[in-house]
Write a protein that holds these residues in place. Structure first.
Motif, PDB file in Angstrom:
ATOM      1  N   GLY A   1       0.790  -1.227   0.000  1.00  0.00           N
ATOM      2  CA  GLY A   1       0.000   0.000   0.000  1.00  0.00           C
ATOM      3  C   GLY A   1       0.818   1.271   0.000  1.00  0.00           C
ATOM      4  O   GLY A   1       0.256   2.373   0.015  1.00  0.00           O
ATOM      5  N   ASN A   2       2.145   1.124  -0.021  1.00  0.00           N
ATOM      6  CA  ASN A   2       3.021   2.300   0.056  1.00  0.00           C
ATOM      7  C   ASN A   2       3.995   2.386  -1.108  1.00  0.00           C
ATOM      8  O   ASN A   2       5.012   3.077  -1.020  1.00  0.00           O
ATOM      9  CB  ASN A   2       3.815   2.284   1.368  1.00  0.00           C
ATOM     10  CG  ASN A   2       2.923   2.422   2.578  1.00  0.00           C
ATOM     11  OD1 ASN A   2       2.202   3.399   2.717  1.00  0.00           O
ATOM     12  ND2 ASN A   2       2.954   1.436   3.456  1.00  0.00           N
TER      13      ASN A   2
ATOM     14  N   ALA B   1       4.396   2.870  -5.421  1.00  0.00           N
ATOM     15  CA  ALA B   1       3.821   3.207  -6.719  1.00  0.00           C
ATOM     16  C   ALA B   1       4.907   3.102  -7.779  1.00  0.00           C
ATOM     17  O   ALA B   1       6.093   3.249  -7.487  1.00  0.00           O
ATOM     18  CB  ALA B   1       3.229   4.615  -6.713  1.00  0.00           C
TER      19      ALA B   1
ATOM     20  N   THR C   1       3.422   8.436  -2.612  1.00  0.00           N
ATOM     21  CA  THR C   1       2.671   7.518  -3.481  1.00  0.00           C
ATOM     22  C   THR C   1       1.234   7.975  -3.671  1.00  0.00           C
ATOM     23  O   THR C   1       0.692   7.887  -4.783  1.00  0.00           O
ATOM     24  CB  THR C   1       2.685   6.080  -2.933  1.00  0.00           C
ATOM     25  OG1 THR C   1       2.136   6.073  -1.605  1.00  0.00           O
ATOM     26  CG2 THR C   1       4.088   5.525  -2.895  1.00  0.00           C
ATOM     27  N   LYS C   2       0.601   8.473  -2.636  1.00  0.00           N
ATOM     28  CA  LYS C   2      -0.790   8.928  -2.768  1.00  0.00           C
ATOM     29  C   LYS C   2      -0.859  10.105  -3.722  1.00  0.00           C
ATOM     30  O   LYS C   2      -1.790  10.221  -4.529  1.00  0.00           O
ATOM     31  CB  LYS C   2      -1.383   9.291  -1.407  1.00  0.00           C
ATOM     32  CG  LYS C   2      -2.854   9.715  -1.497  1.00  0.00           C
ATOM     33  CD  LYS C   2      -3.500   9.817  -0.143  1.00  0.00           C
ATOM     34  CE  LYS C   2      -4.941  10.307  -0.264  1.00  0.00           C
ATOM     35  NZ  LYS C   2      -5.784   9.450  -1.134  1.00  0.00           N
TER      36      LYS C   2
ATOM     37  N   VAL D   1      -0.417   8.824  -7.371  1.00  0.00           N
ATOM     38  CA  VAL D   1      -1.566   8.041  -7.822  1.00  0.00           C
ATOM     39  C   VAL D   1      -2.796   8.935  -7.991  1.00  0.00           C
ATOM     40  O   VAL D   1      -3.491   8.894  -9.011  1.00  0.00           O
ATOM     41  CB  VAL D   1      -1.856   6.881  -6.854  1.00  0.00           C
ATOM     42  CG1 VAL D   1      -3.169   6.180  -7.230  1.00  0.00           C
ATOM     43  CG2 VAL D   1      -0.710   5.876  -6.873  1.00  0.00           C
TER      44      VAL D   1
ATOM     45  N   TYR E   1      -0.465   2.332  -8.018  1.00  0.00           N
ATOM     46  CA  TYR E   1      -0.038   1.477  -6.916  1.00  0.00           C
ATOM     47  C   TYR E   1       0.370   0.102  -7.433  1.00  0.00           C
ATOM     48  O   TYR E   1      -0.220  -0.417  -8.385  1.00  0.00           O
ATOM     49  CB  TYR E   1      -1.165   1.288  -5.906  1.00  0.00           C
ATOM     50  CG  TYR E   1      -1.428   2.477  -5.014  1.00  0.00           C
ATOM     51  CD1 TYR E   1      -0.436   2.973  -4.179  1.00  0.00           C
ATOM     52  CD2 TYR E   1      -2.680   3.098  -5.001  1.00  0.00           C
ATOM     53  CE1 TYR E   1      -0.686   4.062  -3.345  1.00  0.00           C
ATOM     54  CE2 TYR E   1      -2.935   4.186  -4.170  1.00  0.00           C
ATOM     55  CZ  TYR E   1      -1.933   4.658  -3.341  1.00  0.00           C
ATOM     56  OH  TYR E   1      -2.173   5.737  -2.539  1.00  0.00           O
TER      57      TYR E   1
END
Length: 388
Positions: free
Chosen positions: A195-196, A198, A231-232, A235, A242
């Motif tokens: 989840g962290n 990309a 990353t957020k 994305v 991701y």
């Protein structure tokens, strides 16, 4: 806004980003930001790249600007990749904006950003490459005579880190010292966690395609990895996507098959990225080779060691080395042929070891160059020329 006021705002923004005080810096800023953008970003409390972070409401309050004006400016610039934000896991409702560093940061997320018109991106790329000296001037502290760099080579995935060696009393023995995160590319991935991570397109190969400067390069383009809070941003803004830990490891292994060199940030841990670099396209690795300036990055702590009993002299390592650090020396018979390692040229990427079909190449630790504690410290040390 008068031209004099705009120029003053651009100069202030240039200094905040720690760009060199030269004309190309001003030219580039005017591609990224309008006069009004520069005014908004320099009217408030932004002083330190990456450190000063504000919500739209906080920034409006501190500057006295209307919230709607700040909101429109911040969101538009974030969409262009020239203003970053992060969302706290503790409070996902709060989005804090910050001015990113020049490298890695502004340059990369502008060039690979499909939200920006291809014309604007090409304009920057052409400005960056029109004159080699201009490019070096823009790199400024990255290529200047400094004792520290934000970039570091990290060895490939094979052989396993726990099999690395060290020379003691002229004999090679297992290295009993702890393998740290910045010395282990797989650990960087696994420590980052699900989840962290990309993946984004390679900035340098994207530039090369725009310029048609390395048409012979057919290496993978979508293989630069971003970790942690950014990353957020990448994305959400459509710059990247991701991927899982396993997908990231697969990307590393494919990169090694293609002979690409892993480049990360020169910090103890919490690395923010891994680039997979070739000398024909990469701005950092290519500059190092073209100008023989290896201080642009920190070499890894290792060099390869050839096990001549296992080595079948297939020359795979010689052919895949981008730095020409391995040479083939013929003897009177095939059995007397040798692969030699030019340690003074080798940067310790370990790609030769990753690709050896006989597993005849080990890595030997020959130095212990300490990284910075975190990215901000790394940038500051690079710009001030201080050693970690």
């Amino acid at each position: 806004m008068s031209s004099a006021e705009a120029e003053k705002a651009y100069k202030k923004l240039r200094d905040i980003i720690m760009m060199p005080k030269n004309q190309i810096s001003m030219d580039v800023l005017k591609i990224w930001y309008t006069d009004e953008d520069a005014k908004v970003l320099t009217a408030g409390p932004f002083k330190t790249i990456g450190m000063d972070r504000y919500t739209i409401e906080d920034y409006a309050k501190k500057t006295g600007m209307p919230v709607d004006k700040v909101k429109e400016t911040f969101n538009r610039l974030a969409r262009r990749g020239v203003l970053f934000y992060y969302v706290s896991k503790k409070d996902p409702s709060k989005k804090k904006f910050m001015i990113p560093p020049l490298f890695p940061g502004l340059v990369e997320y502008f060039i690979i950003n499909k939200n920006v018109s291809i014309d604007d991106r090409r304009k920057f790329v052409k400005k960056f490459h029109a004159n080699p000296q201009d490019a070096l001037n823009l790199l400024g502290g990255v290529t200047g005579k400094t004792d520290f760099t934000v970039f570091r080579i990290v060895p490939g995935t094979k052989p396993a880190p726990n099999s690395r060696l060290i020379e003691v009393n002229e004999t090679l023995q297992p290295d009993q010292s702890q393998i740290l995160t910045y010395q282990d590319v797989e650990k960087i991935i696994r420590d980052t966690g699900e989840g962290n991570i990309a993946v984004v397109p390679c900035t340098c190969r994207t530039m090369s395609m725009m310029l048609k400067s390395a048409p012979e390069c057919e290496r993978t383009v979508e293989n630069c990895l971003v970790f942690g809070l950014p990353t957020k941003f990448v994305v959400d803004e459509g710059i990247g996507r991701y991927i899982t830990v396993q997908e990231a490891l697969d990307i590393l292994k494919q990169a090694e098959k293609e002979g690409l060199i892993h480049l990360t940030q020169n910090t103890v841990d919490r690395q923010g990225f891994i680039c997979n670099c070739c000398t024909c396209c990469c701005g950092i690795l290519g500059t190092a080779v073209k100008y023989n300036y290896m201080d642009i990055f920190q070499k890894s702590d290792y060099v390869p060691v050839i096990d001549n009993e296992k080595c079948k002299k297939c020359k795979k390592c010689v052919d895949i080395c981008q730095l020409y650090a391995l040479t083939y020396r013929s003897g009177e018979t095939k059995a007397e042929d040798k692969i030699n390692v030019r340690e003074e040229v080798c940067i310790g990427c370990g790609i030769c070891a990753s690709n050896c079909p006989q597993e005849a190449i080990h890595l030997k630790r020959i130095r212990d160059e300490k990284p910075a504690q975190n990215f901000i410290e790394a940038v500051q040390k690079m710009m001030t020329g201080l050693r970690a």
